[in-house]
Design an enzyme around this catalytic site. Structure first.
Site, PDB file in Angstrom:
ATOM      1  N   CYS A 115      60.551  19.927 -41.097  1.00 44.03           N
ATOM      2  CA  CYS A 115      61.035  20.375 -42.507  1.00 44.03           C
ATOM      3  C   CYS A 115      61.966  21.705 -42.470  1.00 44.03           C
ATOM      4  CB  CYS A 115      59.932  20.510 -43.335  1.00 44.03           C
ATOM      5  SG  CYS A 115      58.880  19.155 -43.482  1.00 44.03           S
ATOM      6  N   HIS A 248      61.804  24.750 -49.589  1.00 44.04           N
ATOM      7  CA  HIS A 248      61.565  23.332 -49.203  1.00 44.04           C
ATOM      8  C   HIS A 248      60.425  22.738 -50.218  1.00 44.04           C
ATOM      9  CE1 HIS A 248      60.361  19.982 -46.697  1.00 44.04           C
ATOM     10  NE2 HIS A 248      59.006  20.385 -46.271  1.00 44.04           N
ATOM     11  N   ASN A 278      58.738  14.959 -50.464  1.00 40.99           N
ATOM     12  CA  ASN A 278      59.073  15.739 -49.320  1.00 40.99           C
ATOM     13  C   ASN A 278      60.071  15.095 -48.475  1.00 40.99           C
ATOM     14  OD1 ASN A 278      59.185  17.375 -47.052  1.00 40.99           O
ATOM     15  ND2 ASN A 278      56.848  17.700 -46.796  1.00 40.99           N
TER      16      ASN A 278
HETATM   17  N1  ACO Z   1      44.580  10.376 -52.577  1.00 44.62           N
HETATM   18  C1  ACO Z   1      43.418  10.612 -52.851  1.00 44.62           C
HETATM   19  N2  ACO Z   1      42.418  11.303 -52.041  1.00 44.62           N
HETATM   20  C2  ACO Z   1      43.152  11.722 -51.116  1.00 44.62           C
HETATM   21  C3  ACO Z   1      44.619  11.542 -50.595  1.00 44.62           C
HETATM   22  C4  ACO Z   1      45.142  10.691 -51.268  1.00 44.62           C
HETATM   23  N3  ACO Z   1      46.303  10.421 -51.284  1.00 44.62           N
HETATM   24  N4  ACO Z   1      44.796  12.113 -49.595  1.00 44.62           N
HETATM   25  C5  ACO Z   1      43.416  12.766 -48.961  1.00 44.62           C
HETATM   26  N5  ACO Z   1      42.663  12.547 -50.079  1.00 44.62           N
HETATM   27  C6  ACO Z   1      41.251  13.053 -50.290  1.00 44.62           C
HETATM   28  C7  ACO Z   1      40.857  13.578 -48.820  1.00 44.62           C
HETATM   29  O1  ACO Z   1      40.613  12.636 -47.878  1.00 44.62           O
HETATM   30  C8  ACO Z   1      39.885  14.638 -49.013  1.00 44.62           C
HETATM   31  O2  ACO Z   1      38.473  13.901 -49.250  1.00 44.62           O
HETATM   32  P1  ACO Z   1      37.302  14.374 -48.771  1.00 44.62           P
HETATM   33  O3  ACO Z   1      37.196  15.993 -49.469  1.00 44.62           O
HETATM   34  O4  ACO Z   1      36.186  13.575 -49.326  1.00 44.62           O
HETATM   35  O5  ACO Z   1      37.203  14.777 -47.421  1.00 44.62           O
HETATM   36  C9  ACO Z   1      40.232  15.294 -50.340  1.00 44.62           C
HETATM   37  O6  ACO Z   1      41.197  14.328 -50.857  1.00 44.62           O
HETATM   38  C10 ACO Z   1      40.864  16.411 -50.103  1.00 44.62           C
HETATM   39  O7  ACO Z   1      41.965  16.475 -49.264  1.00 44.62           O
HETATM   40  P2  ACO Z   1      42.566  17.774 -48.605  1.00 44.62           P
HETATM   41  O8  ACO Z   1      43.522  17.588 -47.314  1.00 44.62           O
HETATM   42  O9  ACO Z   1      41.824  19.027 -48.417  1.00 44.62           O
HETATM   43  O10 ACO Z   1      43.509  18.213 -50.040  1.00 44.62           O
HETATM   44  P3  ACO Z   1      44.628  19.370 -49.965  1.00 44.62           P
HETATM   45  O11 ACO Z   1      44.160  19.976 -51.582  1.00 44.62           O
HETATM   46  O12 ACO Z   1      44.636  20.168 -48.917  1.00 44.62           O
HETATM   47  O13 ACO Z   1      45.816  18.656 -50.434  1.00 44.62           O
HETATM   48  C11 ACO Z   1      48.062  18.035 -49.382  1.00 44.62           C
HETATM   49  C12 ACO Z   1      46.628  17.700 -49.467  1.00 44.62           C
HETATM   50  C13 ACO Z   1      48.810  17.730 -50.389  1.00 44.62           C
HETATM   51  C14 ACO Z   1      48.408  17.467 -48.059  1.00 44.62           C
HETATM   52  C15 ACO Z   1      48.250  19.887 -49.088  1.00 44.62           C
HETATM   53  O14 ACO Z   1      47.290  20.004 -47.952  1.00 44.62           O
HETATM   54  C16 ACO Z   1      49.456  20.104 -48.468  1.00 44.62           C
HETATM   55  O15 ACO Z   1      50.451  20.038 -49.377  1.00 44.62           O
HETATM   56  N6  ACO Z   1      49.586  20.359 -47.008  1.00 44.62           N
HETATM   57  C17 ACO Z   1      50.759  20.915 -46.735  1.00 44.62           C
HETATM   58  C18 ACO Z   1      51.906  20.127 -46.465  1.00 44.62           C
HETATM   59  C19 ACO Z   1      53.237  20.738 -46.014  1.00 44.62           C
HETATM   60  O16 ACO Z   1      53.630  21.698 -46.400  1.00 44.62           O
HETATM   61  N7  ACO Z   1      53.656  20.029 -44.684  1.00 44.62           N
HETATM   62  C20 ACO Z   1      55.000  20.882 -44.110  1.00 44.62           C
HETATM   63  C21 ACO Z   1      56.003  20.087 -44.217  1.00 44.62           C
HETATM   64  S1  ACO Z   1      56.221  18.518 -43.898  1.00 44.62           S
HETATM   65  C22 ACO Z   1      56.679  18.641 -42.509  1.00 44.62           C
HETATM   66  O17 ACO Z   1      57.347  19.134 -41.629  1.00 44.62           O
HETATM   67  C23 ACO Z   1      57.124  17.102 -41.731  1.00 44.62           C
END
Ligand code: ACO
Length: 321
Positions: A115, A248, A278
């Protein structure tokens, strides 16, 4: 003091025709529109057709950037493509763009920093230009992330999308226009937070994205806050002088926290992730082109680009458009 700088002479972008909404994803995995919007800010994204490759997306975006720059293809002496999803292991997507657009022989290669890829590619191009290695370089971010998404993994498939964005950089002697500084980082000890479970020399297949979202989120918030501070300090400018933050597009909460760190209103932040998702290396040039074409970004505006991605890699650039 006037010096040779890389000036953005044209921008272009391309999004595949097919739109995948959160409602569509609700039918594919156990998720909800509410969860996706609340956690990421994404509402819909574009997905390439099966026979549409990253090079196809890149060529469309590059053609538009070239048109916007007013340069004929013969005047371009370099093509650098940031991508994690090339059509083939080799040759590079860049050589396909070069051939399709009729750009004469010159440097053409891909850069892989996930990214952060576009910021890396922009930096490489800027260094060629500043040191006289090239005069006009097409810099492209292009991705078919849908090809490495595990469509059964709800933690990642709701986030990633396809698209391409491009800029034409030209060497010009300026007093303050163009790319003012770039800042790149990587910390390979954090590579297991975001990776694909495959590759040519390991499994022989591309593999699928595996992400520890919470960990990546934590590093993104901290590293973005640090790097934007570094960029401002390096250039001796204050956050108030910024016209636009073009981040980004991974997660609205990460973007909001970076804006807050800069004390920048969200009205000065280009946000496209709600309808782009993304798109990895394509997200910054896609956002840039959208804001240039709708008139938000104007000539003379001070722009800050920043990104974090797999590796982990992160980077930022300050440019006067
Ligand atoms: N729908 C419903 N529930 C979901 C989903 C979904 N699509 N995905 C995960 N959950 C659940 C999980 O299982 C978890 O359940 P649990 O609490 O029972 O275990 C709960 O939702 C919370 O999950 P988290 O992963 O803690 O959610 P978070 O608030 O962290 O959000 C996200 C997730 C959106 C992925 C966030 O962490 C994020 O944006 N991270 C950074 C991503 C990023 O910047 N990536 C870098 C660039 S990508 C690259 O380089 C290719």
């Amino acid at each position: 003091m006037s010096q040779i700088r890389s000036v953005i002479q044209g921008t272009g972008s391309y999004l595949p025709e097919k739109i995948l909404t959160n409602a569509d994803l609700e039918k594919m995995v156990d998720t909800s529109d509410e969860w996706i919007v609340q956690r990421s800010g994404i509402r819909s994204r574009h997905i390439a057709a099966e026979d549409e490759t990253t090079a196809d997306l890149a060529i469309h975006a590059a053609r538009k950037a070239l048109e916007a720059s007013g340069f004929a293809a013969e005047r371009i002496d370099g093509v650098i493509v940031a991508t994690t999803t090339p059509d083939q292991t080799f040759p590079a997507v860049a050589v396909k763009v070069q051939a399709a657009l009729g750009i004469p022989p010159g440097l053409a290669f891909d850069v892989q920093a996930v990214c952060t890829g576009f910021v890396y590619a922009l930096t490489v191009a800027d260094n060629f230009i500043k040191t006289g290695g090239a005069k006009r370089i097409l810099v492209i971010g292009a991705e078919k992330m849908s090809s490495i998404v595990n469509w059964e993994d709800r933690t990642t498939c709701v986030l990633f999308a396809d698209g391409a964005g491009a800029v034409v950089l030209e060497a010009q002697e300026t007093d303050g226009q163009g790319i003012l500084s770039t800042h790149l980082y990587a910390d390979g000890t954090l590579r297991d937070f975001l990776y694909t479970d495959g590759g040519p020399s390991s499994t022989g297949a591309a593999g699928h994205i595996i992400m520890q979202g919470r960990e990546v989120f934590k590093y993104a918030v901290n590293h973005m806050a640090d790097i934007v501070g570094e960029v401002l300090e390096h250039n001796d400018v204050s956050a108030e002088t910024l016209d636009w933050l073009v981040p980004h597009q991974a997660n609205l909460r990460i973007i909001e926290s970076t804006a807050k760190k800069l004390d920048l209103s969200m009205g000065k932040v280009v946000v496209t992730l709600d309808h782009h998702g993304n798109t990895s290396a394509a997200s910054i040039p896609l956002a840039l082109d959208e804001a240039v074409r709708d008139g938000r970004i104007k000539r003379g505006n001070l722009l800050l680009f920043e990104a974090l991605g797999g590796g982990l890699t992160w980077g930022a650039a300050l440019a006067r458009y």
